[in-house]
Motif scaffolding. Structure first.
Motif, mmCIF file in Angstrom:
data_model
loop_
_atom_site.group_PDB
_atom_site.id
_atom_site.type_symbol
_atom_site.label_atom_id
_atom_site.label_comp_id
_atom_site.label_asym_id
_atom_site.label_seq_id
_atom_site.Cartn_x
_atom_site.Cartn_y
_atom_site.Cartn_z
ATOM 1 N N GLU A 78 0.859 -1.187 0.000
ATOM 2 C CA GLU A 78 0.000 0.000 0.000
ATOM 3 C C GLU A 78 0.889 1.229 0.000
ATOM 4 O O GLU A 78 1.647 1.443 0.937
ATOM 5 N N THR A 123 -2.899 -3.390 4.280
ATOM 6 C CA THR A 123 -3.067 -2.970 2.884
ATOM 7 C C THR A 123 -4.540 -2.943 2.486
ATOM 8 O O THR A 123 -4.872 -3.086 1.305
ATOM 9 N N ALA A 124 -5.417 -2.751 3.454
ATOM 10 C CA ALA A 124 -6.861 -2.827 3.200
ATOM 11 C C ALA A 124 -7.328 -1.834 2.143
ATOM 12 O O ALA A 124 -8.112 -2.190 1.257
ATOM 13 N N GLN A 127 -6.059 -2.860 -1.291
ATOM 14 C CA GLN A 127 -6.801 -4.032 -1.760
ATOM 15 C C GLN A 127 -8.178 -3.642 -2.276
ATOM 16 O O GLN A 127 -8.632 -4.144 -3.311
ATOM 17 N N THR A 148 -4.952 -9.183 4.829
ATOM 18 C CA THR A 148 -4.210 -7.943 4.989
ATOM 19 C C THR A 148 -3.469 -8.031 6.317
ATOM 20 O O THR A 148 -4.079 -8.230 7.364
#
Length: 184
Positions: A78, A123-124, A127, A148
């Motif tokens: 991210e 990294t939500a 994603q 994540t």
């Protein structure tokens, strides 16, 4: 029908990125359940319609790997609440028709998404943005389970290498689910 083929795309070009290490951990978890290959794409040029046909050799190579795959597993970092520019560039190439008679290679391919980050949020957000894009590209997205992993530094060994602890069962669950998802 042969063994299921999974192609892993790591959204970081860094040699020892956490996401590359996570992809390698996933490969170990998948074991003999499927073939698992990390695609190298650091030589893909920036998307430019002036060089689209015929496609550069690096693009042709990656497209062939995607065509042969039964499923695509993305491992995304991210960057500024988004997935990386190198991953976007690759997806831009893969979203284009191969030729006038051959459609883009991602259409209908099953996809899974994982990611690890030093940040508390994992990294939500990246994603979610990636799901939006690959859904638009008509991939078959396995939305659950997604993985994540936040606070990557807590799962590194003394040499600074990823050694999953609390996240290991979740990676195992996702790997099993993705192989099943592909085979459905």
């Amino acid at each position: 029908m042969g063994k299921t083929k999974i192609v892993a795309i790591v959204g970081s070009l860094r040699k020892d990125s956490y996401n590359r290490q996570l992809a390698l951990a996933a490969k170990a978890v998948v074991g003999d359940e499927a073939e698992f290959e990390l695609i190298e794409f650091g030589d893909i040029p920036l998307m430019n319609q002036d060089i689209e046909f015929p496609a550069p050799e690096a693009v042709k190579r990656v497209r062939e790997k995607i065509k042969e795959a039964d499923g695509i597993w993305f491992f995304t970092p991210e960057y500024n609440h988004f997935f990386s520019g190198v991953l976007k560039n690759l997806l831009d190439w893969l979203s284009r028709p191969v030729s006038e008679s051959e459609p883009p290679v991602l259409i209908g391919k099953p996809a899974a998404i994982s990611g690890i980050s030093p940040a508390m949020t994992g990294t939500a957000m990246a994603q979610d943005h990636l799901v939006t894009l690959i859904s638009f590209l008509n991939m078959k997205v396995m939305n659950s389970p997604r993985l994540t992993i936040p606070s990557a530094m807590q799962q590194l060994n003394q040499e600074g290498k990823l050694e999953l602890t609390t996240s290991a069962p979740f990676l195992e669950k996702q790997a099993k689910a993705f192989v099943e998802f592909i085979q459905q």
